[in-house]
Design a protein around this motif. Structure first.
Motif, PDB file in Angstrom:
ATOM      1  N   TYR A 143       4.591  21.017  25.060  1.00 26.68           N
ATOM      2  CA  TYR A 143       5.447  21.402  26.184  1.00 26.68           C
ATOM      3  C   TYR A 143       5.116  22.825  26.640  1.00 26.68           C
ATOM      4  CZ  TYR A 143       8.497  17.466  24.787  1.00 26.68           C
ATOM      5  OH  TYR A 143       9.000  16.236  24.474  1.00 26.68           O
ATOM      6  N   ILE A 144       4.996  23.730  25.683  1.00 26.98           N
ATOM      7  CA  ILE A 144       4.769  25.143  26.002  1.00 26.98           C
ATOM      8  C   ILE A 144       3.450  25.338  26.738  1.00 26.98           C
ATOM      9  CG2 ILE A 144       4.363  27.427  24.992  1.00 26.98           C
ATOM     10  CD1 ILE A 144       6.273  26.577  22.706  1.00 26.98           C
ATOM     11  N   PHE A 145       2.408  24.652  26.279  1.00 28.33           N
ATOM     12  CA  PHE A 145       1.069  24.859  26.842  1.00 28.33           C
ATOM     13  C   PHE A 145       0.673  23.765  27.842  1.00 28.33           C
ATOM     14  CE2 PHE A 145       1.003  27.039  22.687  1.00 28.33           C
ATOM     15  CZ  PHE A 145       0.698  28.317  23.136  1.00 28.33           C
ATOM     16  N   HIS A 146       1.660  22.931  28.242  1.00 32.28           N
ATOM     17  CA  HIS A 146       1.450  21.917  29.288  1.00 32.28           C
ATOM     18  C   HIS A 146       0.289  20.974  28.952  1.00 32.28           C
ATOM     19  CE1 HIS A 146       4.310  24.186  31.680  1.00 32.28           C
ATOM     20  NE2 HIS A 146       3.591  25.275  31.488  1.00 32.28           N
ATOM     21  N   LYS A 147       0.260  20.534  27.707  1.00 28.69           N
ATOM     22  CA  LYS A 147      -0.770  19.596  27.275  1.00 28.69           C
ATOM     23  C   LYS A 147      -0.277  18.157  27.445  1.00 28.69           C
ATOM     24  CE  LYS A 147      -2.811  22.703  23.812  1.00 28.69           C
ATOM     25  NZ  LYS A 147      -3.166  22.869  22.372  1.00 28.69           N
ATOM     26  N   ASP A 148      -1.207  17.233  27.566  1.00 30.33           N
ATOM     27  CA  ASP A 148      -0.888  15.816  27.658  1.00 30.33           C
ATOM     28  C   ASP A 148      -0.379  15.350  26.294  1.00 30.33           C
ATOM     29  OD1 ASP A 148      -1.200  12.919  27.432  1.00 30.33           O
ATOM     30  OD2 ASP A 148      -2.332  13.017  29.300  1.00 30.33           O
ATOM     31  N   LEU A 149       0.909  14.974  26.218  1.00 37.24           N
ATOM     32  CA  LEU A 149       1.525  14.641  24.939  1.00 37.24           C
ATOM     33  C   LEU A 149       0.841  13.462  24.270  1.00 37.24           C
ATOM     34  CD1 LEU A 149       3.698  15.085  22.813  1.00 37.24           C
ATOM     35  CD2 LEU A 149       5.248  13.672  24.196  1.00 37.24           C
ATOM     36  N   PHE A 150       0.506  12.430  25.035  1.00 33.07           N
ATOM     37  CA  PHE A 150      -0.134  11.264  24.434  1.00 33.07           C
ATOM     38  C   PHE A 150      -1.463  11.646  23.787  1.00 33.07           C
ATOM     39  CE2 PHE A 150       1.969   7.907  27.418  1.00 33.07           C
ATOM     40  CZ  PHE A 150       3.183   8.158  26.812  1.00 33.07           C
ATOM     41  N   LYS A 151      -2.231  12.490  24.442  1.00 31.84           N
ATOM     42  CA  LYS A 151      -3.522  12.899  23.889  1.00 31.84           C
ATOM     43  C   LYS A 151      -3.332  13.766  22.645  1.00 31.84           C
ATOM     44  CE  LYS A 151      -6.189  12.627  28.170  1.00 31.84           C
ATOM     45  NZ  LYS A 151      -7.011  13.376  29.160  1.00 31.84           N
ATOM     46  N   VAL A 152      -2.309  14.623  22.663  1.00 29.47           N
ATOM     47  CA  VAL A 152      -2.024  15.452  21.487  1.00 29.47           C
ATOM     48  C   VAL A 152      -1.684  14.577  20.289  1.00 29.47           C
ATOM     49  CG1 VAL A 152      -0.383  17.099  20.502  1.00 29.47           C
ATOM     50  CG2 VAL A 152      -1.312  17.485  22.793  1.00 29.47           C
ATOM     51  N   LEU A 153      -0.780  13.621  20.480  1.00 26.19           N
ATOM     52  CA  LEU A 153      -0.366  12.748  19.384  1.00 26.19           C
ATOM     53  C   LEU A 153      -1.511  11.828  18.948  1.00 26.19           C
ATOM     54  CD1 LEU A 153       3.238  11.862  20.614  1.00 26.19           C
ATOM     55  CD2 LEU A 153       2.610  13.407  18.743  1.00 26.19           C
ATOM     56  N   ASP A 154      -2.289  11.364  19.893  1.00 24.19           N
ATOM     57  CA  ASP A 154      -3.434  10.523  19.574  1.00 24.19           C
ATOM     58  C   ASP A 154      -4.383  11.237  18.617  1.00 24.19           C
ATOM     59  OD1 ASP A 154      -5.416   8.460  19.724  1.00 24.19           O
ATOM     60  OD2 ASP A 154      -6.424   9.581  21.299  1.00 24.19           O
ATOM     61  N   GLN A 155      -4.716  12.488  18.905  1.00 23.25           N
ATOM     62  CA  GLN A 155      -5.643  13.230  18.061  1.00 23.25           C
ATOM     63  C   GLN A 155      -5.055  13.473  16.673  1.00 23.25           C
ATOM     64  OE1 GLN A 155      -8.906  13.995  18.947  1.00 23.25           O
ATOM     65  NE2 GLN A 155      -8.938  14.281  16.715  1.00 23.25           N
ATOM     66  N   ILE A 156      -3.748  13.713  16.611  1.00 24.69           N
ATOM     67  CA  ILE A 156      -3.091  13.897  15.313  1.00 24.69           C
ATOM     68  C   ILE A 156      -3.286  12.664  14.438  1.00 24.69           C
ATOM     69  CG2 ILE A 156      -0.841  14.058  14.168  1.00 24.69           C
ATOM     70  CD1 ILE A 156       0.024  15.866  16.524  1.00 24.69           C
ATOM     71  N   PHE A 157      -3.080  11.485  15.010  1.00 21.95           N
ATOM     72  CA  PHE A 157      -3.165  10.274  14.204  1.00 21.95           C
ATOM     73  C   PHE A 157      -4.600   9.918  13.853  1.00 21.95           C
ATOM     74  CE2 PHE A 157       1.230  10.024  15.226  1.00 21.95           C
ATOM     75  CZ  PHE A 157       1.777   9.362  14.142  1.00 21.95           C
TER      76      PHE A 157
END
Length: 251
Positions: A143-157
């Protein structure tokens, strides 16, 4: 091995028959039960560190119709953490915007460095709770850095699934996120009212295996995002469990 149940529905469906069948499996998963029902008012979590079929409260609860569009349920077979309320699933935390995120997990994190900093922060002693703390920090940063949430979570998994057993379902009350990397351990049922998920089929209906090794995101029963297809299938390995018992025996 724990069991999971979850729904992402576009219309109301009485879920009691599925839940009764689900909780009847607790003879083999005796270390706690939990139920999260989500609505516009937020998330209501009920859980006990006891075998589900022994719970007088749960028996009475399941006599009341449950038809929330998003429901998460869990029966626990402990691999980490004692039989305590704080170690029972589901877990829930709020992000910086007041959205509640709720998570259930069937698996074990054997080694993943980003989770280690949450050991002294969490209320219980499970790796599952640490996953949620880590996800929330990443979500808040997106949210803070305006990143695509789906892509952030995808990379985590993609990263977290390496060498770990990671069957996870979590939700923000709107979307339901699903990931499995363990063979034949998560199924889905597509109905007119939406999609149901369970560790094993809970009826004679046409349950199908959830696609493995990618993050799936559902909204009102429809698949809206399919993440990166990785190759990190987890296979049972006693050495992994021996190592983690030694590492966390003091928890």
């Amino acid at each position: 091995m724990c069991e999971l149940f979850a729904t992402s529905l576009n219309d109301h469906l009485i879920l009691n028959d599925y839940l009764n069948e689900f909780y009847s499996h607790s003879n083999n998963h005796p270390h706690g039960w939990g139920l999260a029902c989500l609505s516009h008012q937020g998330v209501n979590i009920e859980k006990e560190p006891t075998r589900a079929i022994d719970s007088t409260y749960l028996h009475k609860r399941l006599n009341v119709p449950i038809d929330n569009k998003i429901v998460l349920a869990h029966i626990r077979y402990a691999t980490m953490g004692t039989m305590e309320y704080e170690n029972s699933h589901p877990f829930t935390l709020e992000d910086h915007f007041g959205h509640s995120w709720t998570l259930i997990h069937n698996g074990t994190i054997f080694k993943y460095a980003p989770l280690e900093s949450y050991i002294n922060m969490q209320k219980g002693a499970t790796d599952s709770e640490r996953i949620l703390y880590y996800l929330l920090d990443c979500i808040n940063n997106s949210y803070i850095f305006h990143k695509d949430l789906f892509k952030v979570l995808d990379q985590i998994f993609v990263d977290m699934s390496k060498g770990n057993k990671l069957n996870v379902i979590f939700t923000d009350g709107i979307r339901v996120y699903v990931h499995t990397n363990y063979l034949s351990s998560l199924y889905y049922l597509q109905k007119a009212e939406g999609t149901l998920f369970a560790t094993v089929p809970l009826s004679d209906e046409d349950w199908q295996k959830v696609p493995m090794n990618c993050l799936l995101v559902y909204n009102q029963g429809h698949l809206i995002y399919e993440g990166t297809h990785h190759h990190h299938v987890y296979y049972d390995n006693q050495k992994d469990f021996d190592q983690i018992y030694q590492t966390y025996s003091g928890l």
